[in-house]
Design an enzyme around this catalytic site. Structure first.
Site, mmCIF file in Angstrom:
data_model
loop_
_atom_site.group_PDB
_atom_site.id
_atom_site.type_symbol
_atom_site.label_atom_id
_atom_site.label_comp_id
_atom_site.label_asym_id
_atom_site.label_seq_id
_atom_site.Cartn_x
_atom_site.Cartn_y
_atom_site.Cartn_z
ATOM 1 N N GLU A 1 0.844 -1.193 0.000
ATOM 2 C CA GLU A 1 0.000 0.000 0.000
ATOM 3 C C GLU A 1 0.885 1.251 0.000
ATOM 4 O O GLU A 1 1.944 1.264 0.628
ATOM 5 C CB GLU A 1 -0.886 -0.007 1.249
ATOM 6 C CG GLU A 1 -1.895 1.137 1.308
ATOM 7 C CD GLU A 1 -2.753 1.107 2.558
ATOM 8 O OE1 GLU A 1 -3.898 1.569 2.478
ATOM 9 O OE2 GLU A 1 -2.277 0.625 3.608
ATOM 10 N N LYS B 1 -10.205 0.448 -2.135
ATOM 11 C CA LYS B 1 -10.234 0.056 -0.721
ATOM 12 C C LYS B 1 -11.572 0.414 -0.078
ATOM 13 O O LYS B 1 -12.026 1.560 -0.151
ATOM 14 C CB LYS B 1 -9.085 0.754 0.018
ATOM 15 C CG LYS B 1 -8.922 0.329 1.473
ATOM 16 C CD LYS B 1 -7.735 1.064 2.090
ATOM 17 C CE LYS B 1 -7.496 0.659 3.547
ATOM 18 N NZ LYS B 1 -6.349 1.399 4.119
ATOM 19 N N CYS C 1 -4.867 -3.567 3.513
ATOM 20 C CA CYS C 1 -4.541 -3.107 4.862
ATOM 21 C C CYS C 1 -5.700 -3.244 5.866
ATOM 22 O O CYS C 1 -5.990 -4.327 6.338
ATOM 23 C CB CYS C 1 -4.011 -1.674 4.798
ATOM 24 S SG CYS C 1 -3.053 -1.146 6.249
#
Length: 271
Positions: free
Chosen positions: A40, A113, A158
């Site tokens: 990321e 995301k 993440c």
């Protein structure tokens, strides 16, 4: 199939980060990896959240996307571009986006995301929603390995790791491998990173490949690192603590099939 998790300690300058990423991608290719996944924010870890706005690109064009396409085509390797900032309809927001490029340099999948990180312990404060616009759709893609085997791959980023329902959606869609490019903080990573990765692998009987940022960055942020590959039994096959590195491991389709045959938990779902 050999796969690689690329661990970086990205700075604030895009070009320097792209150069560092290419060196690491070259290393992955030289070790025989067919798939390499960047972490990321591989292209920049800015001083301020709003620094992302200056680097945003329209989907399908831009310096970062061209870099990823060229690397994939030149190295004849699947390249997953960690995350990069893509335009939204708002001037004050970007998507934190994972793009997947095949060995021909074609973008074959995009994931924005979904879950946006928020953390405040009085010393560290993170509010991704200030600048990032959340996605809404789980995404999988099919990767055809050189040996002809097809791997179904689920995408995540993440903070998504804390939401098992996303990974179960991938499992329901037939995912064999789940990717988790990340920039976990040292505080949260030390407490939860490995246990969450191993849990996602175990509960979904799938491989998990997690490349991460790992070290003290130019902007002062300290990320946890520990990029790793976890097998469907929850065994950590390889990992790297801190610093730039390439974590290489092998996905074994026979191992995956055997684990799912011995413990067919995915077929026993009730809810």
């Amino acid at each position: 199939m050999k796969v690689a998790a690329i661990q970086m300690v990205s700075g604030t300058q895009r070009e320097a980060n792209l150069h560092a990423a290419r060196v690491l991608l070259d290393q992955a290719a030289s070790q025989g990896a067919e798939l390499a996944v960047l972490p990321e924010y591989f292209c920049a870890m800015g001083h301020k959240d709003t620094d992302k706005l200056a680097l945003r690109e329209a989907h399908g064009e831009g310096v970062i996307q061209q870099f990823l396409a060229t690397a994939a085509r030149t190295l004849q390797m699947w390249v997953v571009g960690g995350t990069l900032p893509l335009q939204t309809t708002s001037e004050n927001r970007v998507h934190n986006t994972t793009l997947v490029f095949n060995p021909a340099g074609e973008c074959v999948a995009r994931y924005d995301k979904i879950h946006l990180f928020q953390f405040d312990n009085g010393r560290e404060q993170y509010y991704e929603s200030r600048v990032i616009e959340a996605g809404a759709t789980p995404v999988q893609f099919d990767l055809h390995a050189r040996d002809g085997h097809r791997w179904r791959v689920g995408l995540s980023v993440c903070y998504d790791l804390r939401f098992p329902e996303l990974y179960r959606a991938h499992a329901r869609a037939g995912a064999d491998l789940m990717l988790v490019p990340s920039a976990f903080t040292h505080t949260t990573g030390q407490a939860h990173w490995e246990v969450l990765l191993r849990a996602r692998a175990v509960e979904n009987l799938a491989y998990v490949l997690a490349p991460a940022q790992g070290g003290v960055h130019e902007n002062g942020r300290h990320t946890w690192g520990q990029s790793m590959l976890v097998d469907p039994w929850g065994t950590v096959l390889d990992q790297q603590a801190q610093g730039e590195a390439v974590v290489v491991g092998v996905l074994d389709s026979e191992r995956l099939h055997a684990v799912r045959q011995q413990l067919p938990a995915l077929t026993h779902r009730v809810l």
